[in-house]
Design a protein around this motif. Structure first.
Motif, PDB file in Angstrom:
ATOM      1  N   PHE A   7      73.396  34.328  30.864  1.00 15.15           N
ATOM      2  CA  PHE A   7      74.328  33.785  31.852  1.00 15.15           C
ATOM      3  C   PHE A   7      75.734  34.351  31.699  1.00 15.15           C
ATOM      4  O   PHE A   7      76.668  33.863  32.312  1.00 15.15           O
ATOM      5  N   LEU A 432      74.506  24.158  36.588  1.00 18.46           N
ATOM      6  CA  LEU A 432      74.247  25.069  37.701  1.00 18.46           C
ATOM      7  C   LEU A 432      72.770  25.164  38.046  1.00 18.46           C
ATOM      8  O   LEU A 432      72.412  25.575  39.152  1.00 18.46           O
ATOM      9  N   LYS A 550      77.393  27.309  42.660  1.00 21.14           N
ATOM     10  CA  LYS A 550      76.393  28.335  42.366  1.00 21.14           C
ATOM     11  C   LYS A 550      76.790  29.671  42.969  1.00 21.14           C
ATOM     12  O   LYS A 550      76.645  30.723  42.337  1.00 21.14           O
ATOM     13  N   TYR A 553      79.520  31.248  40.924  1.00 19.82           N
ATOM     14  CA  TYR A 553      78.971  31.892  39.727  1.00 19.82           C
ATOM     15  C   TYR A 553      78.401  33.263  40.067  1.00 19.82           C
ATOM     16  O   TYR A 553      78.623  34.251  39.342  1.00 19.82           O
ATOM     17  N   ARG A 557      79.520  36.796  38.324  1.00 15.09           N
ATOM     18  CA  ARG A 557      78.682  37.562  37.413  1.00 15.09           C
ATOM     19  C   ARG A 557      77.902  38.673  38.088  1.00 15.09           C
ATOM     20  O   ARG A 557      77.496  39.624  37.432  1.00 15.09           O
ATOM     21  N   PHE A 579      85.586  31.531  34.614  1.00 15.29           N
ATOM     22  CA  PHE A 579      84.223  31.515  34.086  1.00 15.29           C
ATOM     23  C   PHE A 579      84.096  30.505  32.948  1.00 15.29           C
ATOM     24  O   PHE A 579      83.087  29.802  32.823  1.00 15.29           O
ATOM     25  N   LEU A 582      83.799  27.026  34.357  1.00 15.61           N
ATOM     26  CA  LEU A 582      82.508  26.854  35.016  1.00 15.61           C
ATOM     27  C   LEU A 582      81.410  26.625  33.982  1.00 15.61           C
ATOM     28  O   LEU A 582      80.508  25.812  34.177  1.00 15.61           O
ATOM     29  N   MET A 583      81.470  27.337  32.849  1.00 16.80           N
ATOM     30  CA  MET A 583      80.448  27.219  31.811  1.00 16.80           C
ATOM     31  C   MET A 583      80.613  25.956  30.975  1.00 16.80           C
ATOM     32  O   MET A 583      79.647  25.459  30.399  1.00 16.80           O
TER      33      MET A 583
END
Length: 587
Positions: A7, A432, A550, A553, A557, A579, A582-583
């Motif tokens: 991820f 996610l 989603k 993301y 990435r 990021f 989000l993680m």
């Protein structure tokens, strides 16, 4: 660790030869001690370590670009396919498991066939080596059953039989979800005890090795750290591991069905149609149902404790054993009248003990698949079981029970892997993939930006740039805006913290002219004539307020490979999403 890296949370120091050696030795030690741990998880990690060390610069060079990160993901997905496929001699299940592990991602032709090639070749090599060392004259399956195709599956009431399979799937889903919840609490308890007398390690990230420790500088620092680890940390790990091993050994010694059997043999035994008539494996005072119940309770707790150790472990094989025992218990609870009614032949021929035994063995097979699918939330488990055992009449029961168990488990707890990630501060990954957070709009998860305090103006002074760095010491990216008369600001570019410092050092190295005005939209900053990397990103990634988490993301990435995305409405800057934020979201 593998899912976190897939991820985008890169942990290059988890892929060293040192980690490979420790994983191999630790896994072999746990299996030799008879603990209920699987091999597929460590095998995936070891496959990634081997792949990474074939070219030590592969990850470092490619992690800096979008295309390179995609190549790293393909390599890691192939490693997962090899690890699962070789562990079970089931390359198709390994590939599907790798694909499920990567959701939500965008895959391509190369990823798909690369995983199949790696999984098939790895499974073949592993089978040849295992057969060679066992002295067999043909390929030896990892687990097997003596149930013949069609045996115990012929019925005049297929709907009733399917309903029983679905009920077993519901039971396994509910039990699997609660097992994950109990394992999470057990792992936290073990971790708190291990770290009780030692400083808690920093959260995993970057190029560090948080599980193995960072190498300090200086001989004295190394010696101090060594003795500190021995007396404050490692002895606690050894104590927990020894205690769990003793409990497992003594408990299993009292149960003939479990004592001395490695996991592949135990699974084959649970799938044996003659198990119900082999009274030598029963616990005398409690009979057949009591034997399965005691064994299931024993495996439930010893597996939970074993997988909570700070050692390399896999979850598939031990949870399949628990599911097989649950399936056996479920079959033993069915009244004989109901079993005879389901197995009644249309031609009126008598029902033999072998047919009854085969029907009970099929419950064990379905239970193993459903419980493991509930724990891992991977439908690939049903495909793996069918791929290994090749029972054509069990395709629909396996699929229906496993699918139902996954839906039920989703209402109880996160999957096993995702719950572990959430406990390590990476809750954004399960959020996610398994929660409604994936559909949350960007404006609800963004950090609101004050355009007068948190941004660079497209024409600004060096003093203002330096002041912004001081006011935001932890911020890595800064938007560049053009102010409007109504107080809003249009996003026109962005700049990293490193490049802001470079511009300041380049134009005013001695801090003698802080009032120097600079135009950040100067083409020379966005595309230097000397071919050097640009200092200003003239096209920063941005999304609308209604874009889902989603999709944000995927923009980060897959489309851009950026660590920050800005949220804008009609060009006006509203906020940003990093990021890291989000993680780290907790589901």
């Amino acid at each position: 660790e593998m899912k976190a890296m897939l991820f985008g949370h890169m942990l290059d120091s988890y892929l060293t030869l040192r980690v490979l050696a420790i994983k191999a030795f630790g896994l072999a030690s746990l299996l030799a001690a008879g603990l209920p741990v699987g091999k597929e998880g460590p095998n995936c990690h070891m496959a990634a370590c081997i792949a990474r060390n074939l070219d030590r610069d592969f990850v470092g060079k490619r992690s800096k670009s979008v295309a390179g990160q995609a190549q790293i993901n393909k390599l890691f997905m192939a490693a997962v396919s090899v690890g699962v496929g070789a562990s079970w001699s089931a390359p198709i299940g390994g590939v599907i498991f790798a694909m499920e592990l990567m959701l939500p991602q965008v895959q391509d032709f190369t990823s798909y066939w690369g995983c199949f090639l790696a999984g098939i070749f790895g499974s073949f090599v592993f089978e040849v080596y295992r057969t060679w060392f066992s002295g067999a004259s043909n390929l030896v399956p990892l687990m097997s059953t003596n149930v013949l195709p069609g045996e115990g599956s012929v019925t005049s009431v297929p709907i009733l039989r399917m309903m029983l399979d679905v009920v077993l799937g519901i039971i396994c889903g509910y039990a699997g979800g609660h097992w994950v919840k109990m394992h999470s609490k057990c792992a936290k308890m073990f971790k708190d005890f291990r770290l009780a007398a030692a400083a808690k390690p920093s959260s995993p990230g970057g190029m560090r090795e948080p599980l193995l420790g960072e190498a300090p500088s200086g001989v004295m620092a190394k010696a101090s750290k060594f003795f500190g680890n021995v007396y404050n940390f490692q002895w606690r790990d050894l104590l927990i591991c020894a205690t769990v091993t003793v409990i497992n050994t003594l408990w299993a010694a009292q149960l003939p069905l479990l004592n001395g059997k490695p996991q592949p043999m135990l699974l084959s035994n649970l799938f044996d149609k003659n198990l119900v008539i082999d009274s030598e494996q029963w616990v005398g005072p409690v009979g057949l149902l009591g034997t399965f119940t005691v064994c299931a309770v024993m495996k439930w707790f010893t597996t939970m404790m074993s997988l909570a150790l700070s050692m390399p472990t896999g979850v598939v094989a031990p949870t399949m054993i628990i599911g097989g025992l649950i399936g056996r218990m479920f079959g033993s609870l069915l009244p004989d009248v109901l079993v005879d009614f389901i197995l009644a032949n249309p031609d009126g021929s008598p029902i033999t003990d072998e047919v009854r035994g085969a029907y009970m063995a099929r419950f064990a097979i379905i239970g193993a698949s459903a419980f493991c699918a509930a724990v891992t939330r991977a439908f690939a488990m049903a495909i793996t079981v069918f791929e290994v055992l090749s029972l054509p009449n069990d395709v629909l029961p396996l699929c229906s029970a496993s699918l139902v168990s996954i839906f039920v488990a989703n209402t109880v707890e996160l999957p096993f892997f995702d719950r572990n990630l959430a406990s390590r501060g990476l809750g954004g990954i399960p959020a996610l993939t398994f929660t409604d957070h994936a559909d949350a709009p960007a404006f609800s998860i963004m950090r609101v930006i004050d355009v007068t305090k948190d941004c660079l103006y497209f024409k600004t002074r060096l003093f203002d740039m330096n002041d912004l760095l001081k006011r935001h010491p932890k911020q890595d990216y800064f938007p560049i805006v053009r102010m409007l008369e109504d107080g809003e600001a249009v996003l026109v570019a962005s700049m990293s913290r490193r490049n802001v410092n470079r511009v300041i050092d380049m134009l005013d190295p001695h801090a003698a002219h802080p009032e120097t005005l600079i135009d950040l939209l100067d083409p020379e900053l966005q595309r230097p004539s000397d071919g050097s990397p640009p200092l200003v990103d003239g096209c920063p990634p941005h999304v609308s307020p209604s874009t889902t988490a989603k999709e944000v993301y995927l923009v980060m990435r897959v489309a851009h490979g950026e660590d920050a995305v800005y949220v804008t409405r009609d060009g006006a800057l509203l906020g940003d999403i990093t990021f890291a934020s989000l993680m780290s979201h907790q589901p």
